[in-house]
Design an enzyme around this catalytic site. Structure first.
Site, PDB file in Angstrom:
ATOM      1  N   SER A 106       9.927  -8.805  12.967  1.00 40.76           N
ATOM      2  CA  SER A 106       9.501  -8.605  14.355  1.00 40.76           C
ATOM      3  C   SER A 106       8.108  -7.967  14.420  1.00 40.76           C
ATOM      4  O   SER A 106       7.161  -8.525  13.894  1.00 40.76           O
ATOM      5  CB  SER A 106      10.553  -7.785  15.097  1.00 40.76           C
ATOM      6  OG  SER A 106      10.390  -7.912  16.482  1.00 40.76           O
ATOM      7  N   ASP A 250       4.435 -10.956  19.873  1.00 45.61           N
ATOM      8  CA  ASP A 250       4.600 -10.333  18.554  1.00 45.61           C
ATOM      9  C   ASP A 250       4.872 -11.439  17.522  1.00 45.61           C
ATOM     10  O   ASP A 250       4.947 -12.615  17.881  1.00 45.61           O
ATOM     11  CB  ASP A 250       5.697  -9.268  18.606  1.00 45.61           C
ATOM     12  CG  ASP A 250       7.076  -9.822  18.932  1.00 45.61           C
ATOM     13  OD1 ASP A 250       7.146 -10.931  19.502  1.00 45.61           O
ATOM     14  OD2 ASP A 250       8.088  -9.167  18.620  1.00 45.61           O
ATOM     15  N   ASP A 252       7.368 -12.701  15.926  1.00 42.12           N
ATOM     16  CA  ASP A 252       8.494 -13.647  16.058  1.00 42.12           C
ATOM     17  C   ASP A 252       8.683 -14.135  17.485  1.00 42.12           C
ATOM     18  O   ASP A 252       9.634 -14.841  17.800  1.00 42.12           O
ATOM     19  CB  ASP A 252       9.788 -13.042  15.515  1.00 42.12           C
ATOM     20  CG  ASP A 252      10.307 -11.887  16.352  1.00 42.12           C
ATOM     21  OD1 ASP A 252       9.483 -11.123  16.890  1.00 42.12           O
ATOM     22  OD2 ASP A 252      11.543 -11.731  16.464  1.00 42.12           O
ATOM     23  N   ASP A 254       9.403 -12.855  20.512  1.00 42.76           N
ATOM     24  CA  ASP A 254      10.455 -12.482  21.464  1.00 42.76           C
ATOM     25  C   ASP A 254       9.986 -11.383  22.424  1.00 42.76           C
ATOM     26  O   ASP A 254      10.723 -10.987  23.321  1.00 42.76           O
ATOM     27  CB  ASP A 254      11.757 -12.078  20.753  1.00 42.76           C
ATOM     28  CG  ASP A 254      11.624 -10.828  19.883  1.00 42.76           C
ATOM     29  OD1 ASP A 254      10.502 -10.304  19.749  1.00 42.76           O
ATOM     30  OD2 ASP A 254      12.644 -10.394  19.321  1.00 42.76           O
TER      31      ASP A 254
END
Length: 460
Positions: A106, A250, A252, A254
């Site tokens: 993340s 970010d 990833d 999300d």
């Protein structure tokens, strides 16, 4: 020691010693545990898992280890390659798979990676399930497949297309209204997979995309957490390009942060507020966020004669409450949009599409839209305690001290005053209490934090 095993997965820094860092042996052990848990749960051998990764440097290595381990258990693997967390979440049910693994740490820096675990619905596994996986990993009770029963391997290159088409098909996404506006957008994707997925979406919506850090090479040009102090470059570029606004995701994809046309932060908390404003304006319902998210969402829900509920902190908890309350919209104040019409997971792509629809219909600039929302400011402090102090007792005393206010004990102690709030949560790893505050000014938020610290000290 940088290996963190939790109910939501395993994360750590690459390299170093086994059990201390995320080494190849740790990856294999944990992938084995999750695969074995799924086999036990489904009571069958012929399982299929979907995997995908963000662009961090270690991704390919970790992906190879996970793939080979799952095949060694006799599990079939569908590999999406470079992907996003929400894309993997969508593809699990789309492919009728038995689960999924997302390889991403993340917003952590580039030396980190992680395995995040999904069930057959493409949602994060529950805390109870996560504990079972951890127990299997500790016991190393694995039974690998014989040579004729090894899992098959398949690559899919169409996952982004499927994800984006599902977004464009949503009745709440007005593709024509967005296309007419011909928005000019600057994107900072921190050299990860948002640099592939978000421009594909924006292109379908007729937007002009100015790319900043969109090369998916895993070399993060700044701290990948989308906070104001890391985003000077995009704020400047939005002004220079005279863009309508900026998008930051970010690694990833999300979490979604927005920059207005003046190069100012829209505020991560306000991504969810804006999307909820659009959706609840058109359909009364329920909005959900966690206890540490802004009160602005509650205010917007009330303005639209809708209800608001707060869950314990953590995406799994938000999703559980959203399902319970049949929420129209939910998420977390860190820019995480969860839109159940698409799926129960934080998704920057659907967030972008819903925000663009709202912007197209409102006929306002992004800064004008932000000015129309209640303005709140947050403070974050902590108080360090000696190990012998019982933190739970201390929180119970604080609850009693403020029993005449609106108090929630769902997750620590949250005290809602008329014009501000404070949320006290104990750390699971060290003797500290984290103190989150929100008020109508930064000074007031910080002062409330200091006052609460003084009150806690008086009770020790």
């Amino acid at each position: 020691m940088s290996l963190i095993k939790s109910i939501s997965g395993i994360r750590g820094t690459i390299g170093g010693k086994v059990n201390d860092n995320l080494t190849p042996l740790d990856v294999v052990k944990f992938a084995s545990a999750f695969g074995t848990w799924l086999q036990n749960k489904n009571n069958k051998k012929d399982l299929t898992l979907v995997i995908g990764r963000d662009a961090r440097i270690s991704g390919e290595m970790v992906s190879s280890l996970v793939t080979a381990t799952l095949q060694g258990l006799g599990i079939n693997v569908v590999d999406l390659g470079l992907s996003t967390t929400p894309t993997v979440e969508i593809m699990v049910p789309e492919l009728k798979a038995d689960g999924g693994i997302i390889l991403t740490a993340s917003h952590n820096p580039k030396q980190w990676n992680a395995l995040k675990l999904l069930n057959e619905k493409g949602e994060f596994i529950s805390g109870e399930n996560g504990a079972e996986v951890l127990a299997l990993a500790d016991n190393e009770d694995f039974n690998y497949a014989e040579v004729d029963d090894l899992g098959k391997y398949e690559v899919r290159n169409d996952a982004f297309d499927i994800h984006i088409q599902q977004i464009l098909d949503l009745p709440t996404v007005d593709v024509e209204a967005i296309r007419k506006k011909k928005f000019k957008v600057v994107l900072d994707a921190v050299n990860s997979t948002g640099g592939i997925a978000i421009p594909m979406l924006l292109d379908k919506l007729g937007c002009e995309t100015i790319k900043l850090y969109c090369e998916p090479n895993g070399q993060f040009p700044h701290n990948p957490e989308p906070l104001k102090e890391h985003l000077g470059d995009i704020c400047e570029l939005v002004k220079k390009e005279k863009a309508d606004f900026g998008i930051v995701v970010d690694p990833d994809v999300d979490r979604l942060a927005l920059i207005d046309e003046k190069g100012e932060m829209f505020g991560e908390e306000y991504t969810l507020v804006a999307v909820a404003d659009y959706l609840l304006k058109n359909k009364n319902g329920v909005a959900v966020s966690n206890l540490s998210s802004s009160r602005a969402l509650r205010d917007i829900a009330q303005d639209h004669h809708s209800e608001y509920f707060a869950s314990a902190v953590g995406e799994v908890n938000v999703v559980t409450l959203m399902k319970e309350k049949n929420a129209v919209i939910g998420g977390e104040g860190n820019g995480g949009i969860i839109y159940p019409e698409l799926h129960y997971g934080r998704d920057s792509l659907v967030g972008v599409a819903l925000f663009l629809t709202h912007l197209a219909k409102e006929n306002k600039t992004v800064s004008e839209m932000r000015a129309g929302y209640p303005s709140y400011f947050m403070g974050k402090k902590k108080i360090e305690l000696t190990p012998e102090i019982n933190v739970d007792d201390l929180l119970t005393k604080m609850e009693k001290e403020y029993q005449n206010e609106e108090v929630s004990t769902v997750d620590g102690v949250k005290i809602d005053f008329e014009n501000n709030w404070v949320h006290l949560r104990k750390s699971n790893t060290e003797p500290i209490i984290r103190i989150y505050t929100e008020a109508k000014s930064q000074e007031e938020a910080d002062k409330l934090g200091d006052d609460i610290i003084a009150k806690i000290k008086s009770l020790i």
